[in-house]
Design a protein around this motif. Structure first.
Motif, PDB file in Angstrom:
ATOM      1  N   ASP A   9      59.391   4.703  69.963  1.00  0.00           N
ATOM      2  CA  ASP A   9      60.723   4.638  70.560  1.00  0.00           C
ATOM      3  C   ASP A   9      61.820   4.913  69.532  1.00  0.00           C
ATOM      4  OD1 ASP A   9      59.700   4.090  73.064  1.00  0.00           O
ATOM      5  OD2 ASP A   9      59.796   1.925  72.810  1.00  0.00           O
ATOM      6  N   GLU A  10      61.601   4.509  68.281  1.00  0.00           N
ATOM      7  CA  GLU A  10      62.588   4.780  67.237  1.00  0.00           C
ATOM      8  C   GLU A  10      62.710   6.280  66.981  1.00  0.00           C
ATOM      9  OE1 GLU A  10      63.560   3.662  62.548  1.00  0.00           O
ATOM     10  OE2 GLU A  10      61.799   2.814  63.555  1.00  0.00           O
ATOM     11  N   ALA A  11      61.556   6.970  66.920  1.00  0.00           N
ATOM     12  CA  ALA A  11      61.575   8.422  66.731  1.00  0.00           C
ATOM     13  C   ALA A  11      62.250   9.111  67.906  1.00  0.00           C
ATOM     14  CB  ALA A  11      60.154   8.942  66.551  1.00  0.00           C
ATOM     15  N   LEU A  12      62.033   8.588  69.102  1.00  0.00           N
ATOM     16  CA  LEU A  12      62.688   9.138  70.295  1.00  0.00           C
ATOM     17  C   LEU A  12      64.208   9.007  70.181  1.00  0.00           C
ATOM     18  CD1 LEU A  12      62.627  10.170  73.274  1.00  0.00           C
ATOM     19  CD2 LEU A  12      62.439   7.783  73.962  1.00  0.00           C
ATOM     20  N   ALA A  13      64.662   7.829  69.749  1.00  0.00           N
ATOM     21  CA  ALA A  13      66.103   7.593  69.611  1.00  0.00           C
ATOM     22  C   ALA A  13      66.713   8.505  68.546  1.00  0.00           C
ATOM     23  CB  ALA A  13      66.350   6.125  69.262  1.00  0.00           C
ATOM     24  N   GLN A  14      65.991   8.693  67.445  1.00  0.00           N
ATOM     25  CA  GLN A  14      66.481   9.567  66.380  1.00  0.00           C
ATOM     26  C   GLN A  14      66.581  11.007  66.862  1.00  0.00           C
ATOM     27  OE1 GLN A  14      63.673   8.840  63.235  1.00  0.00           O
ATOM     28  NE2 GLN A  14      64.685   6.964  62.554  1.00  0.00           N
ATOM     29  N   TYR A  15      65.593  11.461  67.622  1.00  0.00           N
ATOM     30  CA  TYR A  15      65.613  12.820  68.169  1.00  0.00           C
ATOM     31  C   TYR A  15      66.783  12.989  69.145  1.00  0.00           C
ATOM     32  CZ  TYR A  15      64.008  17.061  70.546  1.00  0.00           C
ATOM     33  OH  TYR A  15      63.938  18.327  71.077  1.00  0.00           O
ATOM     34  N   ARG A  16      66.942  12.003  70.020  1.00  0.00           N
ATOM     35  CA  ARG A  16      68.028  12.064  71.000  1.00  0.00           C
ATOM     36  C   ARG A  16      69.392  12.152  70.300  1.00  0.00           C
ATOM     37  NH1 ARG A  16      67.793  10.417  76.225  1.00  0.00           N
ATOM     38  NH2 ARG A  16      65.942   9.139  75.830  1.00  0.00           N
ATOM     39  N   HIS A  17      69.544  11.375  69.218  1.00  0.00           N
ATOM     40  CA  HIS A  17      70.799  11.366  68.477  1.00  0.00           C
ATOM     41  C   HIS A  17      71.020  12.691  67.735  1.00  0.00           C
ATOM     42  CE1 HIS A  17      74.142   9.893  66.059  1.00  0.00           C
ATOM     43  NE2 HIS A  17      73.513  10.323  64.975  1.00  0.00           N
ATOM     44  N   LYS A  18      69.975  13.191  67.079  1.00  0.00           N
ATOM     45  CA  LYS A  18      70.109  14.419  66.281  1.00  0.00           C
ATOM     46  C   LYS A  18      70.547  15.594  67.143  1.00  0.00           C
ATOM     47  CE  LYS A  18      67.629  17.678  63.310  1.00  0.00           C
ATOM     48  NZ  LYS A  18      68.744  17.705  62.311  1.00  0.00           N
ATOM     49  N   PHE A  19      69.943  15.717  68.334  1.00  0.00           N
ATOM     50  CA  PHE A  19      70.240  16.869  69.188  1.00  0.00           C
ATOM     51  C   PHE A  19      71.244  16.541  70.297  1.00  0.00           C
ATOM     52  CE2 PHE A  19      66.187  18.113  67.274  1.00  0.00           C
ATOM     53  CZ  PHE A  19      66.466  19.414  66.886  1.00  0.00           C
ATOM     54  N   ASN A  20      71.793  15.310  70.256  1.00  0.00           N
ATOM     55  CA  ASN A  20      72.796  14.899  71.239  1.00  0.00           C
ATOM     56  C   ASN A  20      72.288  15.143  72.667  1.00  0.00           C
ATOM     57  OD1 ASN A  20      75.293  13.861  72.047  1.00  0.00           O
ATOM     58  ND2 ASN A  20      76.219  15.901  72.166  1.00  0.00           N
ATOM     59  N   VAL A  21      71.087  14.695  72.925  1.00  0.00           N
ATOM     60  CA  VAL A  21      70.428  14.926  74.215  1.00  0.00           C
ATOM     61  C   VAL A  21      71.044  14.016  75.287  1.00  0.00           C
ATOM     62  CG1 VAL A  21      68.256  14.837  75.479  1.00  0.00           C
ATOM     63  CG2 VAL A  21      68.290  15.621  73.105  1.00  0.00           C
ATOM     64  N   LYS A  22      71.479  14.602  76.388  1.00  0.00           N
ATOM     65  CA  LYS A  22      72.071  13.850  77.488  1.00  0.00           C
ATOM     66  C   LYS A  22      71.173  13.806  78.726  1.00  0.00           C
ATOM     67  CE  LYS A  22      75.852  13.295  75.102  1.00  0.00           C
ATOM     68  NZ  LYS A  22      76.173  11.972  74.507  1.00  0.00           N
ATOM     69  N   HIS A  23      70.215  14.697  78.784  1.00  0.00           N
ATOM     70  CA  HIS A  23      69.339  14.757  79.951  1.00  0.00           C
ATOM     71  C   HIS A  23      68.144  13.807  79.765  1.00  0.00           C
ATOM     72  CE1 HIS A  23      67.846  17.778  77.059  1.00  0.00           C
ATOM     73  NE2 HIS A  23      66.657  17.398  77.484  1.00  0.00           N
ATOM     74  N   PRO A  24      67.388  13.516  80.837  1.00  0.00           N
ATOM     75  CA  PRO A  24      66.234  12.616  80.742  1.00  0.00           C
ATOM     76  C   PRO A  24      65.217  13.097  79.706  1.00  0.00           C
ATOM     77  CG  PRO A  24      66.802  13.006  83.033  1.00  0.00           C
ATOM     78  CD  PRO A  24      67.642  13.951  82.217  1.00  0.00           C
ATOM     79  N   LEU A  25      64.803  12.185  78.823  1.00  0.00           N
ATOM     80  CA  LEU A  25      63.892  12.520  77.731  1.00  0.00           C
ATOM     81  C   LEU A  25      62.941  11.350  77.529  1.00  0.00           C
ATOM     82  CD1 LEU A  25      63.270  14.428  75.224  1.00  0.00           C
ATOM     83  CD2 LEU A  25      64.883  12.998  73.968  1.00  0.00           C
ATOM     84  N   VAL A  26      61.641  11.586  77.633  1.00  0.00           N
ATOM     85  CA  VAL A  26      60.663  10.503  77.537  1.00  0.00           C
ATOM     86  C   VAL A  26      59.482  10.919  76.666  1.00  0.00           C
ATOM     87  CG1 VAL A  26      61.241   9.461  79.764  1.00  0.00           C
ATOM     88  CG2 VAL A  26      59.528  11.287  79.652  1.00  0.00           C
ATOM     89  N   ILE A  27      58.771   9.916  76.155  1.00  0.00           N
ATOM     90  CA  ILE A  27      57.524  10.138  75.428  1.00  0.00           C
ATOM     91  C   ILE A  27      56.375  10.058  76.425  1.00  0.00           C
ATOM     92  CG2 ILE A  27      56.023   9.355  73.556  1.00  0.00           C
ATOM     93  CD1 ILE A  27      58.462   7.845  72.413  1.00  0.00           C
ATOM     94  N   ASP A  28      55.450  10.967  76.336  1.00  0.00           N
ATOM     95  CA  ASP A  28      54.248  10.915  77.186  1.00  0.00           C
ATOM     96  C   ASP A  28      53.262   9.931  76.552  1.00  0.00           C
ATOM     97  OD1 ASP A  28      52.373  11.422  79.117  1.00  0.00           O
ATOM     98  OD2 ASP A  28      51.771  13.373  78.316  1.00  0.00           O
ATOM     99  N   LYS A  29      53.580   8.641  76.664  1.00  0.00           N
ATOM    100  CA  LYS A  29      52.844   7.608  75.935  1.00  0.00           C
ATOM    101  C   LYS A  29      51.381   7.501  76.345  1.00  0.00           C
ATOM    102  CE  LYS A  29      56.812   4.730  74.703  1.00  0.00           C
ATOM    103  NZ  LYS A  29      57.414   3.370  74.745  1.00  0.00           N
TER     104      LYS A  29
END
Length: 301
Positions: free
Chosen positions: A244-264
């Motif tokens: 989840d931390e890596a997901l948050a970092q990715y979302r922040h780096k690319f300023n992602v606004k659309h739905p983004l999830v990990i295929d856990k």
């Protein structure tokens, strides 16, 4: 009487340990190992014969390659007593890139490519390299990401037929839920498969892939608010090396606004047999109708 009680307790504990042992499940036993240059056989083929050492790797995984001399040396030392199987994970690799690595490191053990992802899903690992040691009855006695002294110690014990403690079977039970997407709706769905590490980890080993991951994410960001309401976009990241931390970092780096999830649970990557990054899969009426590698080539209506 005291001795009998102690013996009884020991037997009960042993039985409980065996019942909870990490024996290969029946579903996993029937999975065929997709060897490159020999007949495919199910894991069950090895039961009752030799212990197994299975290593999962990728040609772009730097740690995997650093460990290859150790893997080859171990094969030369224990190959007559232990069955060695080298399994490329089949993501961002081809037969050519795998063969190139085999040649570079002089690997002589049997080679396979898990292009369908069945072995990776059933052994539920989160990244490469991944080392599995199994005894003759296919009980898992080691699972880890490092070719360390513990691997060496257990290889020596397996080669001498010394019993080892089993890992808990719960280790390989999938506990993560699948991503909830209702494909039965009338909307057209676009699944964007990528990885939170694609842009930086593959920058040197797969520069074109790295750049494609960056550009496609930027293109999606630019177009997302203009997509028609009849189209739903889902961005799905690989679970490899991603929390989840890596997901948050990715979302922040690319300023992602659309739905983004990990295929856990790895269910979508496995279902759609994703072997290359990035990949777009178009779903209509619950069925796949097209695939693309570039967002701008998708006919948006």
């Amino acid at each position: 009487m005291k001795v009998l009680c102690v013996l009884a307790v020991s037997l009960i504990l042993l039985a409980a340990s065996v019942l909870n042992a990490a024996a290969i499940s029946e579903r996993t036993l029937i999975i065929e190992i997709p060897f490159i240059e020999r007949e495919h056989v199910p894991l069950e083929h090895y039961r009752g014969k030799k212990p197994l050492y299975i290593k999962f790797w990728a040609s772009w995984c730097q740690t995997c390659l650093k460990e290859m001399p150790h893997f080859q040396h171990s094969f030369e030392q224990y190959g007559s007593d232990i069955e060695f199987i080298s399994v490329n994970v089949g993501l961002e690799d081809t037969v050519d890139t795998v063969q190139s690595a085999i040649k570079t490191y002089g690997l002589t053990m049997p080679q396979a490519i898990d292009s369908k992802g069945a072995l990776a899903k059933h052994f539920r690992f989160q990244g490469t390299p991944y080392h599995l040691l199994l005894d003759k009855e296919l009980n898992v006695v080691h699972a880890g990401h490092s070719a360390n002294s513990d691997v060496d110690r257990k290889l020596a014990l397996l080669a001498s037929n010394t019993p080892l403690e089993f890992l808990s079977s719960e280790r390989f039970n999938e506990t993560e839920g699948d991503i909830d997407i209702d494909f039965a709706t009338t909307a057209t769905h676009i699944l964007y498969f990528s990885a939170a590490w694609c842009h930086w980890y593959l920058e040197k080993s797969r520069p074109q892939t790295s750049q494609a991951c960056i550009q496609n994410q930027l293109d999606i960001n630019d177009a997302y608010t203009r997509l028609p309401k009849t189209l739903t976009l889902h961005s799905v990241l690989s679970r490899l090396w991603t929390d989840d931390e890596a997901l948050a970092q990715y979302r922040h780096k690319f300023n992602v606004k659309h739905p983004l999830v990990i295929d856990k649970s790895n269910a979508l990557f496995f279902r759609y047999q994703i072997t290359a990054l990035p990949t777009f899969v178009v779903i209509r009426d619950g069925k796949e109708v097209a695939r693309y590698r570039d967002f701008n080539t998708i006919p948006i209506q």
